[in-house]
Design a protein around this motif. Structure first.
Motif, mmCIF file in Angstrom:
data_model
loop_
_atom_site.group_PDB
_atom_site.id
_atom_site.type_symbol
_atom_site.label_atom_id
_atom_site.label_comp_id
_atom_site.label_asym_id
_atom_site.label_seq_id
_atom_site.Cartn_x
_atom_site.Cartn_y
_atom_site.Cartn_z
ATOM 1 N N ALA A 197 -0.351 15.020 -54.531
ATOM 2 C CA ALA A 197 -0.525 16.161 -53.632
ATOM 3 C C ALA A 197 0.650 16.172 -52.646
ATOM 4 O O ALA A 197 1.198 17.217 -52.330
ATOM 5 C CB ALA A 197 -1.849 16.053 -52.899
ATOM 6 N N PHE A 198 1.016 14.998 -52.179
ATOM 7 C CA PHE A 198 2.209 14.824 -51.340
ATOM 8 C C PHE A 198 3.267 14.171 -52.222
ATOM 9 O O PHE A 198 3.041 13.095 -52.761
ATOM 10 C CB PHE A 198 1.885 13.946 -50.131
ATOM 11 N N LYS A 199 4.408 14.790 -52.375
ATOM 12 C CA LYS A 199 5.351 14.364 -53.402
ATOM 13 C C LYS A 199 6.756 14.213 -52.836
ATOM 14 O O LYS A 199 7.568 15.143 -52.891
ATOM 15 C CB LYS A 199 5.344 15.432 -54.510
ATOM 16 N N PRO A 200 7.073 13.077 -52.242
ATOM 17 C CA PRO A 200 8.388 12.897 -51.631
ATOM 18 C C PRO A 200 9.507 12.930 -52.673
ATOM 19 O O PRO A 200 9.353 12.397 -53.761
ATOM 20 C CB PRO A 200 8.294 11.505 -51.010
ATOM 21 N N CYS A 201 10.634 13.571 -52.339
ATOM 22 C CA CYS A 201 11.782 13.639 -53.231
ATOM 23 C C CYS A 201 12.988 12.957 -52.569
ATOM 24 O O CYS A 201 13.032 12.838 -51.343
ATOM 25 C CB CYS A 201 12.134 15.100 -53.528
ATOM 26 N N THR A 202 13.939 12.567 -53.369
ATOM 27 C CA THR A 202 15.118 11.881 -52.835
ATOM 28 C C THR A 202 15.866 12.778 -51.862
ATOM 29 O O THR A 202 16.242 12.338 -50.775
ATOM 30 C CB THR A 202 16.038 11.456 -53.999
ATOM 31 N N TYR A 203 16.097 14.018 -52.244
ATOM 32 C CA TYR A 203 16.728 14.981 -51.345
ATOM 33 C C TYR A 203 15.645 15.906 -50.801
ATOM 34 O O TYR A 203 14.745 16.301 -51.546
ATOM 35 C CB TYR A 203 17.804 15.789 -52.080
ATOM 36 N N PRO A 204 15.708 16.252 -49.525
ATOM 37 C CA PRO A 204 14.665 17.115 -48.963
ATOM 38 C C PRO A 204 14.615 18.457 -49.686
ATOM 39 O O PRO A 204 15.657 19.041 -49.992
ATOM 40 C CB PRO A 204 15.085 17.293 -47.502
ATOM 41 N N VAL A 205 13.415 18.921 -49.960
ATOM 42 C CA VAL A 205 13.239 20.205 -50.633
ATOM 43 C C VAL A 205 13.252 21.291 -49.568
ATOM 44 O O VAL A 205 12.420 21.299 -48.671
ATOM 45 C CB VAL A 205 11.918 20.221 -51.423
ATOM 46 N N LYS A 206 14.245 22.194 -49.654
ATOM 47 C CA LYS A 206 14.401 23.181 -48.590
ATOM 48 C C LYS A 206 13.714 24.506 -48.905
ATOM 49 O O LYS A 206 13.321 25.236 -48.006
ATOM 50 C CB LYS A 206 15.891 23.386 -48.316
ATOM 51 N N LYS A 207 13.625 24.818 -50.184
ATOM 52 C CA LYS A 207 12.952 26.071 -50.550
ATOM 53 C C LYS A 207 11.702 25.752 -51.343
ATOM 54 O O LYS A 207 11.773 25.055 -52.352
ATOM 55 C CB LYS A 207 13.878 26.929 -51.425
ATOM 56 N N ALA A 208 10.577 26.333 -50.935
ATOM 57 C CA ALA A 208 9.341 26.126 -51.675
ATOM 58 C C ALA A 208 9.447 26.783 -53.049
ATOM 59 O O ALA A 208 10.081 27.831 -53.215
ATOM 60 C CB ALA A 208 8.172 26.715 -50.899
ATOM 61 N N ILE A 209 8.841 26.155 -54.091
ATOM 62 C CA ILE A 209 8.691 26.778 -55.403
ATOM 63 C C ILE A 209 7.262 27.301 -55.426
ATOM 64 O O ILE A 209 6.330 26.540 -55.660
ATOM 65 C CB ILE A 209 8.900 25.751 -56.533
ATOM 66 N N GLY A 210 7.106 28.594 -55.143
ATOM 67 C CA GLY A 210 5.752 29.118 -54.917
ATOM 68 C C GLY A 210 5.195 28.447 -53.673
ATOM 69 O O GLY A 210 5.822 28.437 -52.614
ATOM 70 N N ASN A 211 4.052 27.844 -53.846
ATOM 71 C CA ASN A 211 3.393 27.151 -52.738
ATOM 72 C C ASN A 211 3.775 25.681 -52.671
ATOM 73 O O ASN A 211 3.325 24.939 -51.821
ATOM 74 C CB ASN A 211 1.867 27.276 -52.939
ATOM 75 N N TRP A 212 4.613 25.239 -53.612
ATOM 76 C CA TRP A 212 4.944 23.817 -53.762
ATOM 77 C C TRP A 212 6.164 23.453 -52.935
ATOM 78 O O TRP A 212 7.221 24.024 -53.105
ATOM 79 C CB TRP A 212 5.202 23.522 -55.241
ATOM 80 N N LYS A 213 6.003 22.547 -52.023
ATOM 81 C CA LYS A 213 7.156 22.031 -51.272
ATOM 82 C C LYS A 213 6.910 20.557 -51.019
ATOM 83 O O LYS A 213 6.168 20.214 -50.115
ATOM 84 C CB LYS A 213 7.321 22.800 -49.959
ATOM 85 N N GLU A 214 7.520 19.755 -51.838
ATOM 86 C CA GLU A 214 7.196 18.321 -51.867
ATOM 87 C C GLU A 214 5.676 18.156 -51.975
ATOM 88 O O GLU A 214 5.069 17.385 -51.241
ATOM 89 C CB GLU A 214 7.796 17.596 -50.649
ATOM 90 N N GLY A 215 5.135 18.886 -52.916
ATOM 91 C CA GLY A 215 3.699 18.825 -53.157
ATOM 92 C C GLY A 215 2.988 20.080 -52.699
ATOM 93 O O GLY A 215 3.524 20.870 -51.920
ATOM 94 N N LEU A 216 1.759 20.265 -53.210
ATOM 95 C CA LEU A 216 0.908 21.372 -52.746
ATOM 96 C C LEU A 216 0.091 20.923 -51.529
ATOM 97 O O LEU A 216 -0.719 21.670 -51.003
ATOM 98 C CB LEU A 216 -0.043 21.830 -53.861
ATOM 99 N N ARG A 217 0.255 19.703 -51.144
ATOM 100 C CA ARG A 217 -0.398 19.097 -49.966
ATOM 101 C C ARG A 217 -1.929 19.341 -49.900
ATOM 102 O O ARG A 217 -2.603 19.032 -50.874
ATOM 103 C CB ARG A 217 0.344 19.563 -48.698
ATOM 104 N N GLU A 218 -2.443 19.875 -48.807
ATOM 105 C CA GLU A 218 -3.902 19.995 -48.687
ATOM 106 C C GLU A 218 -4.502 20.712 -49.907
ATOM 107 O O GLU A 218 -5.543 20.306 -50.426
ATOM 108 C CB GLU A 218 -4.296 20.734 -47.393
ATOM 109 N N ASP A 219 -3.846 21.767 -50.371
ATOM 110 C CA ASP A 219 -4.348 22.451 -51.561
ATOM 111 C C ASP A 219 -4.401 21.500 -52.759
ATOM 112 O O ASP A 219 -5.333 21.535 -53.566
ATOM 113 C CB ASP A 219 -3.440 23.644 -51.915
#
Lengths: 276, 276, 276, 276
Positions: C63-85
């Motif tokens: 749900a929380f998905k850390p990446c090596t480089y910070p993700v600056k643009k969300a892919i849909g609702n996904w930004k280093e994970g869908l988090r609470e969703d």
């Protein structure tokens, strides 16, 4: 074909090693075992018979036995091996047991009537993995060559060394994988470990070529307790065989006492492999 | 004395390497430079004169030039080196420049009148770092031996290989440190880097023994942009000299085009070292 | 007891981890599988049901998905994970499939009602392997903790991190071994490989303690073709279970497309393991 | 621009770190020194004054001091640091010496009035190199961040972690390079060495970006005898400064007794650097 390998082929650097339908061991799994070093005629003959009865395929035993530090005082007749005498004792061991002999040649000048008579599978030792003068001579022979990986042979260096032997015309080459440098953190906990097994090299080479692979769990770990699990893992990863250091009395072995396994451990490894 | 080294001495494995007042280069810093490979007589003679004028101490140039993959097609007369012709051209280069010659011998059978005439400092290449048959022969000579570290020689293996040459009676041995395997993460960013410099080995060996150390920044990094900073670092760490791959036209070098430095870069490295 | 470990115990640094009869998974082999990242509710629910039918023990999904480089643009609702969703969708997946949920917590502040409801086995990610503030909080919980090895956790660091959680009073800890840095030479040939599997850590830890070990073949290799052989090897070496990245459509996975395996590959791995 | 970095920029993963004319230390070389851990008010105040008189630029001292194995018994008031008391003593040391304070924050929850008052340069410790929750908070501050490399941060991971702080809006970031795992063979000879210095990362990062680089020779080697030569090498390679562990009485240091240098050694290192 792998993109990197394709580039090497296009550059003319690597092609023979990649041809299909090449030489295979006539029996697999091909299980080699024996002591690091031939210690006496009686010892090697008795041990060969015991190993044959256990289901081992070939006998290993060093007649020429290079050490990290030069050996300055002989232990009896042994000084970095029993040398010519060692070769003669290996012939006796083959006669008694019927097992083919795997042993190391360190120098082109050691290729002579006695060594060619005594040795069925010529091992190139880790230190001579890229001794090109030696590899060139072995490429001219009609003998199986077991090329041992250097303590850090890269993929390129492994393929390049195999190609060099094949270029000479000898197609009977197998790669012997073993431990490599580059892994910290084990030695202060397990003092006899000195290498990283790098088991991933087995599926990596299997994806690139069809050269048979023998895995050496003893020189992958340096620690007898790890030999059985690493042996099973190597077979699970697709190795064509193993070479396992064994000794009638491991603790009193002339070299590597922490590394050789007993007949009981060897028996249970073989049982696990043959029953799979 | 270091506790581990003391144990090796007590076991009789290591003592000659540790005796004091041993052989030194007659000039330090001892700066060796030249191309990876002798490409023609004109090229090596001209380059030797230019290097001498720049302040270089000795000329390096490979007559025998082992490659990772076997070279199947000669480039003109060059096939893993110009071999005997290369040695003759090195003699010419010495005559014109006055510089002593550093070059590699790969096999005991290459020790002959021509090679002994041409070579003042015999280099043992990385691949033959533990070719004991070769080291044993070099131990009988009265020539300086530059023993290159294997791409992962451990401290034990370095000291053991030096001891092996010294045991033969030849005290003129220097260690040539270079890059080793075991460091990930650079090659996908800087494609020609293949090794880790392992500069810490300089103070480590200096704490253990007095064998002179030549550092090779070219084969430590594989990337010409890193050669100048790594050279300065090696000297700051106490190296007795350097061996730097240089070429009149680096990009068109037969081997290692990304690694050799130009005359300008070499000049600025020397300036920095001599002015310290 | 191992001599080095004995010294640590005598110094009071390490004792809880070594006590016997501690917590075990209620089912072994414990096979965890699922996508790197929860991509949608439908995707994770469907996939969970398929995995359950295949014989998988637990569902993983970030749900929380850390990446090596910070993700600056969300892919849909996904930004280093869908988090609470993502956590909510994991609850749905558990309801539909009955599989317990394995998912990562990156920070003590993420321990809340929703995450504790959604997650049955809390994964500590590689990057937080030694985030002591987080480990201290997890030591206070009554939840299974799957502590992932850092990309180079040493033996000391692994044991020290486990001890730190146990000190807090939570005995339900399993170690998740994965690939580490320090191995060169694969990446230029197999571009998605970034780590060395270091399979020897399995028998090493088994000799030192009884903490359950889950092996992650996906993050050991980075390359889907190696996942099956490395999985078998890990089980042969004594692992208590595996965590395998799988995806309905690996090539279109949001993260790590070269690493996830298909349902067919996963099926054949499970078959091999259950039939042994 | 480097081809690999260009690809990362094109993918939107890395751009802020590459912008020119960014933040620099107002003074170079920036030499940080002090004990691993603040041990008492008197000790840190006295030491700060001595370091200032020697020419040191900033004082380091750990108030929060994570250890590999959890510390179960306090040594006096010290338990993985003097914590809040340590911060107060650092304030006294700054008042007496005028030196700015470099100290570690391990968790976003430690960012409070006291810590922000006490610390001028916030150090992110090795273990929290990729603790993204912490990095995200530090990106919101107006304080210099000294981001310490993980014991194997790759080039990608270093650049990614810097980018993550910069994305938050804080441009005052310096990278602190230190030793990494992956180098065998030293520890059995020099027992306190645990890492490889990986000095090549200095010119590598300098070729890619302009983020200031502080090199830590103490945690690069673990062995005080190597600190002076490695310090000189780091400066020769282009580092913007150093952070050197020093202690009034190294052998009786609470942590890392083999690693800290005395005032005399520190003085000679500074002399060498300032006189170049």
């Amino acid at each position: 074909m792998n993109q990197y390998i394709k580039t090497l082929v296009d550059q003319g650097k690597l092609d023979i090693v990649l041809q299909k339908n090449r030489w295979k061991f006539d029996q697999t799994p091909y299980i080699i075992s024996g002591p690091c070093s031939v210690e006496s005629e009686e010892m090697i003959v008795d041990w060969a018979v015991k190993l044959r009865d256990l289901g081992v395929t070939a006998l290993r035993g060093g007649a020429f036995k290079p050490c990290t530090y030069p050996v300055k005082k002989a232990i009896g007749n042994w000084k970095e091996g029993l040398r010519e005498d060692g070769l003669k004792f290996l012939i006796s061991a083959r006669e008694e047991s019927g097992l083919p002999i795997v042993s190391e040649i360190m120098d082109a000048r050691q290729i002579n009537e006695l060594s060619m008579d005594a040795i069925d599978v010529i091992q190139v030792g880790t230190r001579n993995f890229q001794n090109y003068s030696l590899l060139d001579e072995l490429g001219k022979l009609d003998k199986v060559i077991l090329l041992k990986r250097g303590t850090w042979g890269t993929i390129d260096e492994i393929l390049g060394a195999v190609e060099r032997i094949l270029v000479g015309g000898n197609s009977k080459v197998a790669i012997c994988l073993r431990g490599v440098v580059g892994m910290p953190s084990y030695r202060h906990v397990f003092p006899s470990t000195r290498w990283a097994p790098d088991l991933m090299m087995i599926p990596a080479l299997k994806e690139l070529c069809e050269i048979p692979i023998i895995y050496d769990p003893s020189h992958a770990t340096g620690y007898s307790n790890f030999v059985a699990p690493i042996s099973k893992a190597a077979m699970a990863l697709g190795a064509d065989g193993l070479t396992i250091e064994s000794h009638p009395d491991p603790v009193n072995s002339i070299s590597d006492p922490d590394q050789a396994v007993s007949i009981d451990t060897l028996g249970s490894i073989l049982k696990d492999i043959y029953e799979r």
